[in-house]
Design an enzyme around this catalytic site. Sequence first.
Site, short mmCIF file in Angstrom:
data_model
loop_
_atom_site.label_atom_id
_atom_site.label_comp_id
_atom_site.label_asym_id
_atom_site.label_seq_id
_atom_site.Cartn_x
_atom_site.Cartn_y
_atom_site.Cartn_z
N LYS A 134 0.88 -1.18 0.00
CA LYS A 134 0.00 0.00 0.00
C LYS A 134 0.91 1.22 0.00
O LYS A 134 1.95 1.24 0.67
CB LYS A 134 -0.87 -0.05 1.26
CG LYS A 134 -1.88 1.06 1.39
CD LYS A 134 -2.68 0.88 2.69
CE LYS A 134 -3.83 1.87 2.83
NZ LYS A 134 -4.62 1.63 4.06
N SER B 272 -9.56 1.37 2.93
CA SER B 272 -8.70 2.18 2.11
C SER B 272 -7.62 1.40 1.37
O SER B 272 -7.05 1.92 0.41
CB SER B 272 -8.04 3.26 2.97
OG SER B 272 -7.19 2.67 3.94
N SER C 97 -9.66 -1.04 7.13
CA SER C 97 -9.07 -0.89 5.80
C SER C 97 -8.30 -2.08 5.24
O SER C 97 -7.92 -2.05 4.07
CB SER C 97 -8.16 0.33 5.76
OG SER C 97 -8.97 1.48 5.63
N1 GLN Z 1 -13.24 3.40 6.37
C1 GLN Z 1 -12.63 3.85 7.56
C2 GLN Z 1 -12.30 5.32 7.45
O1 GLN Z 1 -12.62 5.88 6.47
C3 GLN Z 1 -11.41 3.05 7.89
C4 GLN Z 1 -10.18 3.50 7.23
C5 GLN Z 1 -8.97 2.73 7.64
O2 GLN Z 1 -9.06 1.69 8.26
N2 GLN Z 1 -7.81 3.28 7.30
O3 GLN Z 1 -11.72 5.92 8.32
#
Ligand code: GLN
Length: 488
Positions: free
Chosen positions: A79, A154, A178
């Site tokens: 990532k 994400s 994420s």
């Molecule tokens: N969807 C969640 C957010 O928008 C989790 C994001 C994550 O785990 N980085 O914060």
Amino acid sequence: MDIVELTVTALAERVRGRQLSAVEVAQAYLARIAELEPTLHAFITVDAEGALAAARALDLRLARGEDVGPLAGVPIALKDIFVTQGLRTTCGSRILADWVPPYEGTPSARLRAAGAVVLGKANMDEFAMGSSNENSAFGVCRNPWDVDRVPGGSSGGSAAAVAGRLCLGALGTDTGGSIRQPAALCGVVGIKPTYGRVSRYGVIAFASSLDQVGPIARTTEDAAALLEVIAGHDPLDATSLPQPVGRYREACRRGVRGLRIGVPAEYFAAGLDPEIETAVRAAIDQLAAQGAEVVDISLPHTKYAIATYYLLCTAEASSNLARYDGVRFGLRAARPRDLRDLYSRTRHDGFGPEVRRRIILGTFALSAGYYDAYYAKGQRVRTLIRQDFSRAFERCDVIVVSTLPIMVFKLGERLDDSLQMYLADIYTISCNLAGLPGLSLPCGFSRQGLPIGLQVLGPPLGEEQVFAVAGSYEQAHDWHRRVPEVRR
Ligand code: GLN
């Protein structure tokens, strides 16, 4: 033999035994990338040259009889939140669009030292804020199972790359889901380990008390093999745990006989898609048939999880992202009038709308006079959520639920409604608030052919029992062997 269908262990064994060269493997994956990346856009940066150079170096060392490590030749995507020396690291943001880091973070350094070959940097929501990968400053990534749908977020690029066979494994980060959420939506396996299990050194910070690194792979055993390499104490991360790393691969074959599986009523409430509920309940029945005991449990503070998470994560993000000021590194606005103008224009031009929204929300929550009403209160509710789990884990060894309440959605479908986007995180965020390990693995497909994810949560440092449950379930199915046919 199809190189891109070999598992992590099988591939590494062949490379170590020199039946297959690391260069051949890298070439096979780079060919997949050349074919499918224009459609999927799972990467922000593909480093073909770097990957081939690393593979050649491995082959030379193998020819000299050296042991190059347990992940010999395993092609990996990182990532783009992982800081990589000499390789552009954007975090999905314009503000870091041209940043080439002078150092390497711990998780990727450990993968490389174990013989893995980095193919490139995966697409992601900007600063890991999002659930659909649509907040990337580098364009949307598509779901290999249906290119009109999101890959999740994400770590959407990481999950799409693994599912599409553009890499064999990937690293993601998980602050509120994420890793697990995109893994579920792309039909692959992802685990967020216990908070502190994997070093965050060289991982760009979003919400430091929630962020955790973990692998995304096609099978539980592949994920276990990657986790064994990246987990473990790191003096460069003050929150890193000192406990020895578990035997995760072995745990995958341990079975579930005698394990108690908790099923929380709050995770089967209104809003759960009926097709998902059916698949998850069938999975629980199957685990019971394999020898587990099913117990009903309650996590009563679940209803406060979304509010608590979005308060705490925005507060921490506003503080973490203060460093992008146009002075030290990253984007710098041209011809500023004064310092204030430099800050505001750099940050306005550099951050996308979701990141700006969160910085504003978080700054408000931390402002003088509001701190006790918001941040401090959020921390107290977080304690209640954590206590829910401690109580539940007195009665069970793992908790089994769905990863998401909804099916994978279409690109653009939820983009205009942040609240709808946030609400879909309901089943993944409590795990981060409580610092627990959580794994998502495929547990079927909808009538439309869309992947469904099963989530296994464990107590702190309970990764082995999480793998035992996931491995046992997986062994009775072929979901993980299905390959998406990417329609271009
Ligand atoms: N969807 C969640 C957010 O928008 C989790 C994001 C994550 O785990 N980085 O914060």
